[in-house]
Design a protein around this motif. Structure first.
Motif, PDB file in Angstrom:
ATOM      1  N   GLU A 189       9.911   0.228   8.138  1.00 28.72           N
ATOM      2  CA  GLU A 189       9.965   0.610   6.736  1.00 28.72           C
ATOM      3  C   GLU A 189      10.721   1.935   6.615  1.00 28.72           C
ATOM      4  OE1 GLU A 189       8.857  -1.180   4.282  1.00 28.72           O
ATOM      5  OE2 GLU A 189       7.707  -2.691   5.373  1.00 28.72           O
ATOM      6  N   GLU A 190      11.701   1.996   5.737  1.00 23.18           N
ATOM      7  CA  GLU A 190      12.537   3.187   5.583  1.00 23.18           C
ATOM      8  C   GLU A 190      11.715   4.438   5.262  1.00 23.18           C
ATOM      9  OE1 GLU A 190      16.084   5.131   5.847  1.00 23.18           O
ATOM     10  OE2 GLU A 190      15.821   2.971   6.113  1.00 23.18           O
ATOM     11  N   VAL A 191      10.615   4.258   4.533  1.00 23.29           N
ATOM     12  CA  VAL A 191       9.799   5.396   4.130  1.00 23.29           C
ATOM     13  C   VAL A 191       9.132   6.082   5.313  1.00 23.29           C
ATOM     14  CG1 VAL A 191       7.662   4.087   3.782  1.00 23.29           C
ATOM     15  CG2 VAL A 191       8.102   6.130   2.395  1.00 23.29           C
ATOM     16  N   HIS A 196       5.785  13.313   8.211  1.00 23.63           N
ATOM     17  CA  HIS A 196       5.747  14.387   9.197  1.00 23.63           C
ATOM     18  C   HIS A 196       5.214  13.853  10.526  1.00 23.63           C
ATOM     19  CE1 HIS A 196       5.270  18.366  10.884  1.00 23.63           C
ATOM     20  NE2 HIS A 196       4.003  18.076  11.167  1.00 23.63           N
ATOM     21  N   GLY A 197       5.938  14.115  11.597  1.00 25.25           N
ATOM     22  CA  GLY A 197       5.490  13.686  12.917  1.00 25.25           C
ATOM     23  C   GLY A 197       6.084  12.377  13.380  1.00 25.25           C
ATOM     24  N   ALA A 198       6.743  11.638  12.472  1.00 22.20           N
ATOM     25  CA  ALA A 198       7.295  10.332  12.854  1.00 22.20           C
ATOM     26  C   ALA A 198       8.395  10.490  13.896  1.00 22.20           C
ATOM     27  CB  ALA A 198       7.830   9.611  11.622  1.00 22.20           C
ATOM     28  N   GLY A 228       3.934   1.976  17.501  1.00 21.60           N
ATOM     29  CA  GLY A 228       3.429   3.340  17.412  1.00 21.60           C
ATOM     30  C   GLY A 228       3.453   3.877  15.991  1.00 21.60           C
ATOM     31  N   LEU A 229       4.541   3.620  15.261  1.00 19.60           N
ATOM     32  CA  LEU A 229       4.636   4.061  13.867  1.00 19.60           C
ATOM     33  C   LEU A 229       3.609   3.348  12.993  1.00 19.60           C
ATOM     34  CD1 LEU A 229       8.510   4.175  13.477  1.00 19.60           C
ATOM     35  CD2 LEU A 229       6.974   6.130  13.258  1.00 19.60           C
ATOM     36  N   PHE A 230       3.491   2.041  13.184  1.00 23.36           N
ATOM     37  CA  PHE A 230       2.553   1.247  12.387  1.00 23.36           C
ATOM     38  C   PHE A 230       1.110   1.689  12.628  1.00 23.36           C
ATOM     39  CE2 PHE A 230      -0.115  -2.581  11.829  1.00 23.36           C
ATOM     40  CZ  PHE A 230       0.152  -2.846  10.495  1.00 23.36           C
ATOM     41  N   THR A 237      -2.346   9.494  11.560  1.00 28.07           N
ATOM     42  CA  THR A 237      -2.130  10.521  12.561  1.00 28.07           C
ATOM     43  C   THR A 237      -0.746  11.141  12.509  1.00 28.07           C
ATOM     44  OG1 THR A 237      -1.462   8.823  14.161  1.00 28.07           O
ATOM     45  CG2 THR A 237      -3.786   9.491  14.158  1.00 28.07           C
ATOM     46  N   ILE A 238       0.181  10.527  11.745  1.00 27.20           N
ATOM     47  CA  ILE A 238       1.526  11.094  11.700  1.00 27.20           C
ATOM     48  C   ILE A 238       1.920  11.462  10.277  1.00 27.20           C
ATOM     49  CG2 ILE A 238       2.257   9.821  13.742  1.00 27.20           C
ATOM     50  CD1 ILE A 238       3.820   7.950  11.906  1.00 27.20           C
ATOM     51  N   ILE A 239       0.932  11.409   9.355  1.00 31.94           N
ATOM     52  CA  ILE A 239       1.236  11.754   7.984  1.00 31.94           C
ATOM     53  C   ILE A 239       1.059  13.253   7.764  1.00 31.94           C
ATOM     54  CG2 ILE A 239       0.540  11.407   5.562  1.00 31.94           C
ATOM     55  CD1 ILE A 239      -0.219   8.580   6.305  1.00 31.94           C
TER      56      ILE A 239
END
Length: 239
Positions: A189-191, A196-198, A228-230, A237-239
């Motif tokens: 997903e482009e978003v 932060h952290g992605a 990992g992103l999903f 944890t990465i927001i």
């Protein structure tokens, strides 16, 4: 079997002998209670109910059922209770009012630690089969389980089936339906790039050493980065 009285009442219990053993514990004109021994699934108390339309007689039903609700076994109570608990369980006819019978039913549920299983299908399980403004719908049939059954069952499904040759819906309760694992592909997903952290997460995954030919390594890193992103987004944890 409890014979019908005229055009109403009557209970019939059927089971497959190759899958279970059913031992009757108590019978009356309003219920049949038994112990169901299911191969590989343990012991269960099963109560089939056909509640009287008379509130005083239903009071005897609650008293008889409460004795079995105290047993330390998973419990399922289902059938036609001939009683509703709110306006949401009725359409047409006189406006619902919390009668003494409804209050006693509600108190019985609390005292007996019984919880209604959410159902799919028609909202109302009974119709008076009249037309126009005289037509009334009510939710008279339901399936209840105690906390022990709630914690034992992985999946508990109740379905209100279509009314066929009766003014009541048949109620199907699936106790041991296997959990269906749905596999689905994860798409980027482009978003995600704005979180932060992605970037750091992808870099960490990408820098891990992998073994194989270049095409396989590239494909593996893509999969791990997407996963990992999903997963990171779901755990925040990465927001």
């Amino acid at each position: 079997m409890v014979p019908a009285g005229g055009l109403s009442g009557g209970l019939l219990i059927l089971w497959r002998k190759d899958l279970a053993v059913f031992s009757v514990l108590e019978t009356s004109s309003q219920l049949v209670v038994g112990k169901l021994e299911v191969i590989g699934k343990g012991s269960w108390i099963i109560a089939s109910v056909y509640g009287s339309t008379d509130a005083q007689e239903r009071k005897l039903l609650w008293e008889n059922l409460e004795k079995h609700c105290s047993v330390d076994l998973p419990l399922v109570v289902g059938g036609d209770f001939n009683c509703i608990l709110s306006q949401e369980e009725k359409r047409g006819g006189r406006k619902f009012s919390m009668s003494q019978g409804s209050k006693e039913f509600q108190q019985f549920l609390i005292n007996s630690d019984l919880h209604e299983v959410k159902a799919s299908g028609p909202r109302f399980t009974w119709c008076n089969s009249k037309s126009g403004s005289a037509r009334i719908f009510e939710k008279l049939d339901r399936c209840l389980i105690n906390s022990l059954a709630l914690n034992t069952l992985q999946v508990a499904l109740v379905k209100h089936l279509s009314r066929i040759a009766s003014n009541h819906c048949s109620v199907l309760f699936e106790m041991f339906k296997p959990v269906e694992v749905i596999k689905r592909d994860i798409q980027y997903e482009e978003v995600w790039a704005s979180y932060h952290g992605a970037t750091a997460l992808v870099r960490k995954i990408w820098n891990r050493k992998s073994i194989g030919n270049p095409a396989s390594i590239l494909n593996l890193k893509f999969k791990k980065a997407l996963r990992g992103l999903f997963s990171g987004l779901r755990r925040n944890t990465i927001i």
